[in-house]
Enzyme design. Sequence first.
Site, short mmCIF file in Angstrom:
data_model
loop_
_atom_site.label_atom_id
_atom_site.label_comp_id
_atom_site.label_asym_id
_atom_site.label_seq_id
_atom_site.Cartn_x
_atom_site.Cartn_y
_atom_site.Cartn_z
CG ASP A 41 -1.88 1.14 1.29
OD1 ASP A 41 -1.69 2.12 0.54
OD2 ASP A 41 -2.82 1.07 2.10
CD GLU A 83 -1.00 0.70 9.72
OE1 GLU A 83 -2.02 0.77 10.45
OE2 GLU A 83 -0.80 -0.20 8.91
#
Length: 614
Positions: free
Chosen positions: A265, A377
Amino acid sequence: MERSPADKEELEAEEPLRSEEEEDEEEGEEGWDDWCSDGEDVGGGLLCLFCSSRFDAESSLFEHCAAEHCFDFHRIVKELGLDFYSCIKLINFVRSEVAEKKCWSCGQTFSSNTELCSHLHAVASYLIEGKVPWEDDVYLKPFMEDDSLLHSLSIDEDDDEDEDCGMSMERGQCSAGNGVLAEPLGNTLSTISERNGSDISPQFHEECTIGSTQGEDRESLAHEMNDSHLKVARASVNAKAIKTVDDNYFGSYSSFGIHREMLGDKVRTDVYRDAILGNPSLLSGATVLDVGCGTGILSLFAAKAGASRVVAVDGSAKMASVATQVAKNNGLLYDENVKAEPKQGSAQLISVVHTRAEELNQKIQVPQNGFDVLVSEWMGYCLLYESMLSSVLYARDHFLKPGGAILPDTATILGAGFGKGGTSLPFWENVYGFDMSCIGKEVTSTSARFPVVDVLSSQDIVTETAVLHSFDLASMKESEMDFTASFELRLSESSATVPGVTWCYGIVLWFDTGFTNRFCKEKPVVLSTSPFSPPTHWSQTIFTFEEPIAMAKEESALGSSASAGTDDCPATMLRSRISIVRASEHRSIDISVETTAISSDGRKHSWPVQIFNL
């Protein structure tokens, strides 16, 4: 998103940091080189309340505590007349205080466990304002997961009481209050915890029953136990259920497929890279904590940015092992045998620890509030799914220096109404030239009961964007993760120019996280999962209405008796209220959606609240 089964092989993940013997030998101010890990478990399974020593029997453990740490457990029990559950509270209280490097009796705080152990002293009085400091029922909940001491704990009853009962109490057993020995609490809880923990109460009442030696009807143990019995039992069962969910959660991240997806990503990884490498004044020479490190990519970025020390934490044993190997392969793994002061740009500065953030102090000794930067994250679908944010907030409060940086430092949930293109209806209306719209209607009806995670095209958004809620990660409390937002949606400019009625089929949510100039002064960046931005692996989260709502511009003609939100009386505004709260099932969230259509002449129509679980 489907996840592959977790790999069953778990590699050894913990790299020992510094031993306490080395710490004692060194002089000077305590710093990052004073860290130490518990290393390999030595001895039995019962962990001392104050140090890393382990014992095979509770008697040996308490003899050690009395001789080495001035903590005479049996004397305290006798002097205060503590019952079994008060003893559980005492043990959990002491463990919680030691984890904070506080003296359990006087509350003084120290910079290391070694200093704390040197300070421990005999206690003249255990009472504070007439109460023991462990009186709160919160200490019935085990502070340390799978604390073997609690399971093996036994209190010798007074001989007179034994004679009154007409029997002697075996160690580990407790009286049910009717002359019949109840099964040891630990065995009962173990039996319950082996089952699915989603519905605990029925299991609790089913398992906790008392047998009568005269063949009398069995009674529920819940009716015989007092409130403290119930609280400790339920807390223990809940802890087991949470642990099961956590094990499954961390296990799911043992699959390399999901890490391939996240690393692939580019929106996600590029933003983190830019935030870390693009702000040298923040990272240069900094001590960094990476919560939920996965493969360790953020730790590698931090090392490349000039951090002086990086500690990477992950609850998955396999991924902690992988991150260790990755750091080693890149020449960045911290080596406790190299006695050199950490320097900016030097190799061997990443330590990987297999643990939950909440239990980091049980694995290694960390200077309190010793990190300059916390990076993670942590975001899940709809931002809050998986509830990893609570671990980040715990790490912030316990390990980050006052005024230290947290990356990202803001998060915002946004939403908008979507049209027919956001559903599967267009697909089913023309399948190789055949009309299968009946299937599409059924699929859409099902979608009104379950949230859908998918990528929506910006062309399918029919209303303006609304901000539901913003979080300041540098100051927010964990309780603020649960919220209710009221907002209004009107047709977007592009949709308003389309003649006739525009149908809104539901509300889609997404999130933005900000690396703002509060900490990222050279290069602030934003990670957006918006349908107006390049797609990410988070996609968006779609909540479909039970029925579509007609919307139009202000000057649309209205039917005389039609309900707002219909073709004859389109709404000019949708008023919505959405609540997002942590669900009873650990790491899940519940979302409720309430919608009211309001026409230009003030007519209103409200739909029943829709409840979704993610």
